[in-house]
Design a protein around this motif. Structure first.
Motif, PDB file in Angstrom:
ATOM      1  N   LEU A 194       0.833  -1.231  -0.128  1.00  0.00           N
ATOM      2  CA  LEU A 194       0.049  -0.026  -0.016  1.00  0.00           C
ATOM      3  C   LEU A 194       0.749   1.251  -0.138  1.00  0.00           C
ATOM      4  O   LEU A 194       0.614   2.282  -0.660  1.00  0.00           O
ATOM      5  CB  LEU A 194      -0.921  -0.029   1.307  1.00  0.00           C
ATOM      6  CG  LEU A 194      -2.162  -1.054   1.137  1.00  0.00           C
ATOM      7  CD1 LEU A 194      -3.006  -1.220   2.408  1.00  0.00           C
ATOM      8  CD2 LEU A 194      -3.097  -0.894  -0.094  1.00  0.00           C
ATOM      9  N   VAL A 195       2.052   1.168   0.805  1.00  0.00           N
ATOM     10  CA  VAL A 195       2.791   2.508   0.606  1.00  0.00           C
ATOM     11  C   VAL A 195       3.617   2.512  -0.811  1.00  0.00           C
ATOM     12  O   VAL A 195       3.713   3.477  -1.349  1.00  0.00           O
ATOM     13  CB  VAL A 195       3.924   2.218   1.553  1.00  0.00           C
ATOM     14  CG1 VAL A 195       5.411   3.061   1.356  1.00  0.00           C
ATOM     15  CG2 VAL A 195       3.507   2.418   3.131  1.00  0.00           C
ATOM     16  N   GLY A 196       3.711   1.263  -1.351  1.00  0.00           N
ATOM     17  CA  GLY A 196       4.098   1.376  -2.780  1.00  0.00           C
ATOM     18  C   GLY A 196       3.199   1.870  -3.912  1.00  0.00           C
ATOM     19  O   GLY A 196       3.603   2.127  -4.942  1.00  0.00           O
ATOM     20  N   VAL A 197       1.954   1.927  -3.667  1.00  0.00           N
ATOM     21  CA  VAL A 197       0.955   2.509  -4.709  1.00  0.00           C
ATOM     22  C   VAL A 197       1.313   3.997  -5.014  1.00  0.00           C
ATOM     23  O   VAL A 197       1.471   4.214  -6.018  1.00  0.00           O
ATOM     24  CB  VAL A 197      -0.376   2.302  -3.968  1.00  0.00           C
ATOM     25  CG1 VAL A 197      -1.611   3.151  -4.973  1.00  0.00           C
ATOM     26  CG2 VAL A 197      -0.725   0.761  -4.008  1.00  0.00           C
ATOM     27  N   PRO A 198       1.359   4.910  -3.960  1.00  0.00           N
ATOM     28  CA  PRO A 198       1.531   6.142  -4.477  1.00  0.00           C
ATOM     29  C   PRO A 198       3.029   6.360  -4.668  1.00  0.00           C
ATOM     30  O   PRO A 198       3.187   7.244  -5.803  1.00  0.00           O
ATOM     31  CB  PRO A 198       1.437   7.106  -2.994  1.00  0.00           C
ATOM     32  CG  PRO A 198       1.485   6.122  -1.829  1.00  0.00           C
ATOM     33  CD  PRO A 198       1.197   4.669  -2.468  1.00  0.00           C
ATOM     34  N   ALA A 199       3.787   5.397  -4.385  1.00  0.00           N
ATOM     35  CA  ALA A 199       5.264   5.606  -4.775  1.00  0.00           C
ATOM     36  C   ALA A 199       5.323   5.175  -6.372  1.00  0.00           C
ATOM     37  O   ALA A 199       6.084   5.867  -7.290  1.00  0.00           O
ATOM     38  CB  ALA A 199       6.295   4.530  -4.122  1.00  0.00           C
TER      39      ALA A 199
END
Length: 241
Positions: A194-199
């Protein structure tokens, strides 16, 4: 946990930027680096979560150009290969998974480097789909076999990208369902994913900005060499241990 999440954000950002500039490499960059900073199971599942948004965006915007009569059977064929990949992900020791991820990354990088084309029509494409499905749920690196099969069909560039995005969207959803059913959708994997989605969104935007400013051919060769190195570095500690 916060340093790991920040590291995960940076890795996915880099992987998405590479994908935007070169047209390949998201999972090939993200999975081995996340496997080294977290663990291989977390890496495979987290990349599956983070990469979904990019696939969906491309699939929706390019849906008119997708060859759905090819994409849908390939999604079905990939689904047939996913149980084997899930079995490997669940049962293989961590050292074995690291070796498999490293070998898959090196093999896929060489495949792209050599520009391999897999010809042979529908039967071969379906077989490639089954193989790609097993890779999707074991090492997270299912793209290059599909790219090689599509290249052998000599699609127009826009059809190529749209159909590939459609397949990635379908297989991505099915992979996440498989991870959940197999008990691999852990809290750590969900957090990193989920942290990787905006990344992924930020990396895609950054990569598009860089696209016209970088010599793509040279950058592509550097990325491929780096992928080979990262695959070797991922597998080496497990082999040495």
């Amino acid at each position: 946990m916060v340093p790991l999440l920040l590291t995960g954000f940076a890795i996915v950002l880099l992987a998405a930027a590479v994908q935007a500039v070169t047209g390949f490499g998201f999972a090939l960059v993200a999975v081995p680096l996340l496997a080294l900073t977290n663990d291989p199971r977390t890496a495979v599942v987290a990349v599956g979560i983070a990469g979904m948004l990019m696939s969906i965006m491309v699939a929706l915007t390019e849906r008119r150009y997708a060859r759905w009569r090819l994409a849908l059977p390939l999604i079905g064929a990939s689904a047939a290969g996913m149980p084997l990949g899930l079995l490997v992900l669940a049962q293989a020791p961590e050292r074995v998974l690291l070796v498999l991820i490293g070998a898959a990354v090196v093999g896929c990088a060489v495949l792209i480097w050599r520009g391999l084309r897999i010809a042979g029509g529908w039967p071969v494409a379906v077989a490639v789909g089954v193989f790609a499905g097993s890779l999707s749920t074991s090492t997270g690196t299912n793209g290059p076999p599909l790219v090689a099969a599509f290249a052998g069909m000599e699609m127009a560039p826009r059809e190529f990208r749209a159909t590939l995005a459609a397949v990635f969207t379908g297989t991505g959803v099915l992979s996440l369902v498989g991870f959940a059913l197999a008990g691999q959708l852990t809290g750590a994997a969900a957090q990193v994913g989920l942290v990787g989605v905006p990344a992924a969104v930020a990396g895609w935007w950054l990569g598009n900005l860089l696209f016209r400013r970088l010599p793509t051919g040279s950058f592509r060769r550097i990325v491929l060499a780096a992928l080979v190195a990262s695959g070797v570095l991922t597998a080496a500690p497990a082999l040495a241990g």
